[in-house]
Design a protein around this motif. Structure first.
Motif, short mmCIF file in Angstrom:
data_model
loop_
_atom_site.label_atom_id
_atom_site.label_comp_id
_atom_site.label_asym_id
_atom_site.label_seq_id
_atom_site.Cartn_x
_atom_site.Cartn_y
_atom_site.Cartn_z
N ILE A 418 0.84 -1.20 0.00
CA ILE A 418 0.00 0.00 0.00
C ILE A 418 0.87 1.25 0.00
O ILE A 418 1.85 1.35 0.76
CB ILE A 418 -0.92 0.03 1.24
CG1 ILE A 418 -1.84 -1.19 1.23
CG2 ILE A 418 -1.75 1.31 1.27
CD1 ILE A 418 -2.71 -1.31 2.46
N GLU A 419 0.50 2.19 -0.85
CA GLU A 419 1.11 3.52 -0.85
C GLU A 419 0.00 4.51 -0.54
O GLU A 419 -0.98 4.61 -1.31
CB GLU A 419 1.73 3.82 -2.22
CG GLU A 419 2.35 5.19 -2.32
CD GLU A 419 2.95 5.44 -3.70
OE1 GLU A 419 3.03 6.62 -4.11
OE2 GLU A 419 3.32 4.46 -4.37
N ASP A 420 0.08 5.23 0.58
CA ASP A 420 -1.02 6.11 0.98
C ASP A 420 -0.51 7.53 1.14
O ASP A 420 0.68 7.81 1.01
CB ASP A 420 -1.70 5.61 2.25
CG ASP A 420 -0.80 5.70 3.47
OD1 ASP A 420 -0.74 6.79 4.05
OD2 ASP A 420 -0.17 4.68 3.83
N ASN A 421 -1.42 8.44 1.45
CA ASN A 421 -1.09 9.86 1.51
C ASN A 421 -0.28 10.23 2.76
O ASN A 421 0.31 11.30 2.81
CB ASN A 421 -2.38 10.70 1.48
CG ASN A 421 -3.12 10.52 0.15
OD1 ASN A 421 -2.49 10.44 -0.89
ND2 ASN A 421 -4.44 10.44 0.22
N LEU A 422 -0.25 9.37 3.76
CA LEU A 422 0.59 9.63 4.93
C LEU A 422 2.05 9.26 4.68
O LEU A 422 2.96 9.86 5.25
CB LEU A 422 0.07 8.82 6.13
CG LEU A 422 -1.16 9.36 6.85
CD1 LEU A 422 -1.52 8.42 7.99
CD2 LEU A 422 -0.91 10.77 7.37
N ASP A 423 2.26 8.24 3.84
CA ASP A 423 3.62 7.76 3.60
C ASP A 423 3.75 7.41 2.12
O ASP A 423 3.18 6.41 1.66
CB ASP A 423 3.91 6.53 4.46
CG ASP A 423 5.37 6.13 4.42
OD1 ASP A 423 6.10 6.61 3.53
OD2 ASP A 423 5.79 5.34 5.28
N PRO A 424 4.44 8.21 1.35
CA PRO A 424 4.54 7.94 -0.10
C PRO A 424 5.33 6.69 -0.44
O PRO A 424 5.25 6.19 -1.56
CB PRO A 424 5.24 9.20 -0.63
CG PRO A 424 6.02 9.74 0.54
CD PRO A 424 5.19 9.41 1.75
#
Length: 627
Positions: A418-424
């Protein structure tokens, strides 16, 4: 967000198409082309008629009820088979209307039917109706006066019962429906004692036209208390007969219960391999003093498939499909493959959303009320909050505690990247979890409820084998439904849902397991995942807690068309419990088209307190009510 059901070919139960003749085509009960003449072409010696109904001195409601009962009126556009067919239909008409008057407690009503100006009682059995068509038919109804109940007597084994407990009260409702309902309640009360042969042996209703009262005498035989005898099964072909008998859950020798008979029928229907199920008692006990049970079933088609499509102004085109089998090995085992692709035309081809899965279910593994399930699903998706690839496998067992209560417990293992907006930077997870669920559901209809209550409690303890995080996801959701009028036109519906994730920080919880709100199944008027905490670019990051509520007033304008004004509200917080500091509200109105498989739903909503970047409106489509 603009979501519309652009195409649907659901060959199992979602799209109902009838092709009654080569020249006529009907879908959802609407004739698209063709004519009634095409359907009537095979009638021998067709004779057309025109009916006039005159109701003397009745109010509009009674007049409408009687006209709705009229078989002549309902079939006026279709010819009958010759003069004999018209005469038979006219005599049946009188019986139907007299029964309808009795249903309104009008026991001195008179129904006169004339064909070409002649009373049918004065016509010979072989009367011929000639001349220009349509043949004129006149129905004259003098409904008479409404009667009330007079003297009430319960005899036989019901002599000790109080008639008032079953709705029979002197001066009360004397309609035939009220009397028959009381009979059914009395018989049911005796059967609840374990007496399968309980029945009304004699009914006497005497109408006194001077006092406008009806005296009622009911004689009831309770019969002995008995246990279950042998259960026989008729109608099975591909479904194993012994398995069908086993799934009734009726054990020989155990005391008879009508509730268990009802539950046996519902359980067999719930297998989804039968079109119809009848469970009935024999008319006498066996030599051991037990009541034999007979089960009659008709099987349905076991293989099914479906194709569908969606269109959205923000998410582009999407396609989905599935194939399934309802009776894989003869014991109602289910196998289903499904897959979908979405985001076509709305984003880069590398950002298309895919999912595919396979599901298996086997009922009756540890008793008729149990069901084993296993599924495997892979997802590659790119919503605004994250990019995710995952593979999840789960297996478990569900069990019906009662007619309304079901519990389930499972074991799941999911690998995700997973790549999310908190951790690129992409994060990898391998999460083992124990999904636990409890459901109470006594709604009268799952897709279009008008009364009842549903509660769902969910808990999923989880452990990330790669990162070491331990957390507990909790969810609770309740919905209630209440009809507001006798005609059932108005239904109030409400929903309340909450959730919390305990034991880990927001960063430790995978983005796909956090809480989000907004969209057609959440707070309408807002984008999917559009409610809740956002980063500096106004992209959602999800939260550790969540709250939603909805209220609807469902108004049935006609038998097939409904209008639903609604209000939704919701909030998502990074805290472990909702703080309600930023509750978003949406409101709108929906259109419902009632079909045999549930309502088709289109909702339009606007956000009442939008943030920057929120849409100005949203349109959503689906099958079934919003909740």
């Amino acid at each position: 967000m603009l979501r519309a059901l652009a195409c649907a070919l659901l060959c199992s139960s979602v799209l109902v198409v009838q092709n009654r003749s080569a020249a006529a085509f009907e879908i959802f009960g609407l004739k698209l082309w063709g004519s009634d003449e095409d359907e009537d072409a095979d009638i021998a010696n067709p004779l057309r008629y025109a009916v006039t109904i005159n109701v003397v001195g009745a109010d509009d409601d009674l007049e409408k009820k009687l006209e709705n009962v009229s078989g002549l009126k309902a079939d006026e556009d279709h010819p009958v088979s010759g003069s004999l067919g018209l005469l038979a239909k006219a005599r049946s008409e009188r019986e139907q209307l007299v029964a309808a008057l009795y249903g309104e407690a009008r026991y001195d009503g008179v129904v006169t039917v004339e064909i070409q100006g002649k009373d049918i009682d004065a016509l010979p059995p072989d009367a011929e109706f000639t001349g220009p068509q349509p043949i004129p038919v006149t129905v004259t109804i003098d409904p008479g006066q409404r009667f009330t109940l007079g003297n009430i007597q319960l005899k036989g084994d019901a002599a000790g019962l109080m008639s008032a407990d079953y709705g029979l009260i002197t001066g009360g409702d004397a309609s035939s429906g009220a009397i028959l309902k009381a009979e059914a309640l009395i018989v049911r009360a005796l059967k609840d004692e374990g007496r399968p042969l309980a029945k009304v042996t004699d009914r006497e209703v005497v109408a006194d036209h001077k006092s406008l009262t009806a005296d009622v005498t009911l004689t009831v035989a309770a019969g002995p208390i008995a246990g279950y005898g042998d259960t026989s099964v008729d109608g099975t072909e591909a479904v194993d007969r012994d398995f069908t008998r086993y799934m009734t859950g009726l054990k020989p020798g155990e005391q008879y219960s009508p509730d268990e008979i009802d539950e046996a029928r519902d359980r067999l229907l719930g297998l989804e391999v039968f079109n119809s199920v009848t469970v009935k008692e024999a008319d006498k006990l066996d030599p051991q003093g037990n009541i034999p049970i007979n089960v009659e079933v008709s099987e349905r088609k076991f293989r099914y498939f479906g194709l569908g499509a969606t269109a959205s102004n923000t998410d582009g085109l999407g396609f989905e499909g599935y194939w399934g089998h309802r009776n894989l090995f003869g014991h109602a085992e289910k196998l289903k493959f499904d897959g979908s692709i979405s985001g076509i035309g709305a984003q880069d081809i590398s950002k298309l959303n895919y999912n595919a899965g396979v599901m298996f279910e086997k009922p009756g593994v540890v008793g008729p009320a149990s069901k084993f399930y296993a599924n495997l699903k892979t997802v590659f998706e790119h919503p605004d909050a994250y990019d995710r690839f995952s593979v999840r496998g789960e297996t478990g067992l569900s069990y019906e505690l009662s007619k309304y209560q079901t519990v389930s417990a499972g074991v799941a293992l999911e690998y995700s990247k997973i790549e999310d907006n908190l951790d690129p930077d992409p994060q990898k997870y391998l999460i083992a979890s124990l999904p636990l669920q409890y459901v109470w559901d006594n709604r009268d209809d799952k897709l279009n409820p008008t009364k009842g209550f549903r509660f769902l409690g969910y808990a999923e303890p989880s452990y990330d084998l790669l990162g070491g995080a331990v957390f507990l996801k909790l969810k609770g959701e309740g919905s209630v439904y209440q009809t507001l009028d006798d005609a059932g036109r108005f239904v109030a519906a409400g929903r309340l849902a909450m959730g919390s994730i305990l034991g880990a920080s927001l960063q430790e919880v995978p983005a796909d397991r956090r809480f989000y709100a907004g969209g057609g199944g959440s707070v309408r008027g807002y984008a999917y995942q559009g409610i809740g905490p956002k980063d500096s670019d106004d992209d959602p990051i999800g939260g550790l807690s969540w709250f939603e509520t909805s209220a609807e007033l469902r108004y049935q304008v006609t038998d097939s068309i409904g209008i639903v004004p609604f209000v939704d509200a919701g909030t998502v917080s990074v805290k472990q419990f909702p703080d309600f500091s930023d509750v978003k509200v949406g409101a709108g109105v929906g259109l419902r088209y009632i079909t045999p498989f549930g309502p088709l739903r289109i909702d339009a909503a606007v956000p009442l307190n939008p943030d920057r970047g929120d849409p100005s409106f949203g349109i959503y489509a689906g099958i079934g009510q919003a909740f």
